[in-house]
Structures are given as C-alpha cells and as structure tokens.
Motif scaffolding. Structure first.
Motif, PDB file in Angstrom:
ATOM      1  N   HIS A  19      25.267  45.807  34.786  1.00 22.00           N
ATOM      2  CA  HIS A  19      26.412  44.923  34.979  1.00 22.00           C
ATOM      3  C   HIS A  19      26.924  45.090  36.402  1.00 22.00           C
ATOM      4  N   LEU A  20      26.725  44.083  37.210  1.00 23.24           N
ATOM      5  CA  LEU A  20      27.192  44.059  38.598  1.00 23.24           C
ATOM      6  C   LEU A  20      28.493  43.273  38.607  1.00 23.24           C
ATOM      7  N   ILE A  21      29.589  43.955  38.959  1.00 21.38           N
ATOM      8  CA  ILE A  21      30.916  43.367  38.806  1.00 21.38           C
ATOM      9  C   ILE A  21      31.549  43.129  40.161  1.00 21.38           C
ATOM     10  N   GLY A  22      32.003  41.913  40.364  1.00 21.56           N
ATOM     11  CA  GLY A  22      32.704  41.575  41.594  1.00 21.56           C
ATOM     12  C   GLY A  22      33.956  40.778  41.293  1.00 21.56           C
ATOM     13  N   ARG A  23      34.697  40.504  42.346  1.00 24.48           N
ATOM     14  CA  ARG A  23      35.920  39.712  42.219  1.00 24.48           C
ATOM     15  C   ARG A  23      35.592  38.267  42.581  1.00 24.48           C
ATOM     16  N   ALA A  24      36.048  37.345  41.762  1.00 24.45           N
ATOM     17  CA  ALA A  24      35.739  35.936  41.980  1.00 24.45           C
ATOM     18  C   ALA A  24      36.372  35.391  43.257  1.00 24.45           C
ATOM     19  N   ALA A  25      37.597  35.753  43.537  1.00 21.90           N
ATOM     20  CA  ALA A  25      38.318  35.182  44.679  1.00 21.90           C
ATOM     21  C   ALA A  25      38.444  36.192  45.817  1.00 21.90           C
ATOM     22  N   ALA A  26      37.400  36.956  46.070  1.00 23.37           N
ATOM     23  CA  ALA A  26      37.460  37.999  47.093  1.00 23.37           C
ATOM     24  C   ALA A  26      37.247  37.414  48.490  1.00 23.37           C
ATOM     25  N   ALA A  27      37.950  37.990  49.460  1.00 21.63           N
ATOM     26  CA  ALA A  27      37.789  37.568  50.852  1.00 21.63           C
ATOM     27  C   ALA A  27      36.485  38.093  51.441  1.00 21.63           C
ATOM     28  N   HIS A  28      35.985  39.217  50.900  1.00 23.18           N
ATOM     29  CA  HIS A  28      34.752  39.829  51.374  1.00 23.18           C
ATOM     30  C   HIS A  28      33.749  39.857  50.231  1.00 23.18           C
ATOM     31  N   ALA A  29      32.481  39.561  50.554  1.00 22.49           N
ATOM     32  CA  ALA A  29      31.448  39.527  49.521  1.00 22.49           C
ATOM     33  C   ALA A  29      30.124  40.022  50.090  1.00 22.49           C
ATOM     34  N   ILE A  30      29.220  40.359  49.186  1.00 21.91           N
ATOM     35  CA  ILE A  30      27.855  40.719  49.542  1.00 21.91           C
ATOM     36  C   ILE A  30      26.920  39.845  48.728  1.00 21.91           C
ATOM     37  N   GLU A  31      25.681  39.737  49.172  1.00 16.37           N
ATOM     38  CA  GLU A  31      24.682  39.050  48.373  1.00 16.37           C
ATOM     39  C   GLU A  31      23.859  40.111  47.659  1.00 16.37           C
TER      40      GLU A  31
END
Length: 175
Positions: A51-63
């Motif tokens: 389970h790879l969890i991220g924030r939907a409305a994040a200012a910073h992201a990774i691929e």
C-alpha cells in the motif's frame, strides 16, 4: 494498492534497497529483510499487499510505479538534523493498518480495542462494570490489528514523506 505481490519482489525492490537514516535504522531494516527471508523459507509471508499512500492535494509529489504520489507530512518531534533526519510521533495511520483485513478480522480487532479500552477505564475509575460502549472508537488499535492479521496476510505500507527542509519551516508540517 497492489495485492498478491510475491515476497521476492518485496525483498528485491524494497526491503533490500531501502536505506533509512540514521545508520542504526539501516541495521533494523536489514534485520527485517532477514526475518522476512526466514519466514518465507518456512512457507509464510509469500504473497503481500503493498500500500503506497500519498496525499491527494499535496504541493509536492513523486512518481512511483507510474502514479503521481503526493508526499505526506509528518510533524517533527524535536530538532531536525542538518541532514534532514527527524523523528515523528506516529507514522502509521491505524486506518491504513487495516488494509487487507476481512470484515470478521476488522470486527475482532474492534472488539479487542473496545475490551482493552474498557479495562483501562475500569482500572482508572475503579469501576468493575465498565464494559460499556465506546462510540468514539472508530478504528482498532495497531496492536489489535496485529493480533488478528494472519501470517498469510503481510502488509507493506509505504508513506513517501515530505522532508521538513522542503517546506522551509517546521510549522508548515503541522497543517
């Protein structure tokens, strides 16, 4: 979320290459990988949920794996080192720890959580009949989840975190 990930993939693509900081954490990471190898050799931990969890409305992201994953924020507890190493009070969200449990396991984990909460309340208040309901408990504790998760249900939860140095201020992590 990926289900049915072979243990060899979890080892080769994550546990064997993950390099946490500081160095003592790296040794714990190696110990975890060795534990997984031993258990896999015994026929356990063969098929994982990742389970790879991220924030939907994040200012910073990774691929990652062809998906754009928003970086999670965790407030540092204490100072952040010049190298960006910091401690957080809680990394794992109990709701995320429930991934992969079936409905019966979730219900059992909730019962364990409620029972322990009632016992704590009884000891604290001296009430020997404190087994009432706790409507505020919506999720089981991670300890209760660990008790009901079967060895054939390994879960790897990954939170890509935003470094405090990327925000420029520690206070930005508290939002």
């Amino acid at each position: 979320m990926w289900r049915g990930v072979p243990v060899e993939t979890v080892l080769a693509e994550f546990l064997d290459v993950y390099m946490p900081s500081p160095p003592p954490a790296r040794e714990r990471s190696r110990s975890i990988a060795e534990y997984v190898r031993r258990r896999a050799a015994q026929g356990a931990l063969g098929s994982w949920t990742v389970h790879l969890i991220g924030r939907a409305a994040a200012a910073h992201a990774i691929e990652a794996a062809g998906h754009l994953i928003g970086l999670a924020r965790r407030a540092p507890v204490g100072p952040v080192s010049p190298g960006g190493i910091y401690t957080v009070s809680r990394l794992l969200n109990p709701g995320d720890a429930c991934k992969g449990l079936d409905a019966d396991q979730f219900a059992s984990a909730m019962e364990i959580t409620r029972s322990r909460a009632a016992a704590r309340r009884s000891r604290r208040e001296g009430d020997h009949d404190a087994a009432g309901t706790q409507p505020h408990l919506r999720l089981p504790t991670t300890y209760a989840i660990q008790e009901v998760r079967r060895p054939d249900q390994p879960l790897l939860t990954i939170y890509p975190l935003l470094s405090p140095s990327r925000t420029g201020k520690h206070q930005a992590l508290r939002s």
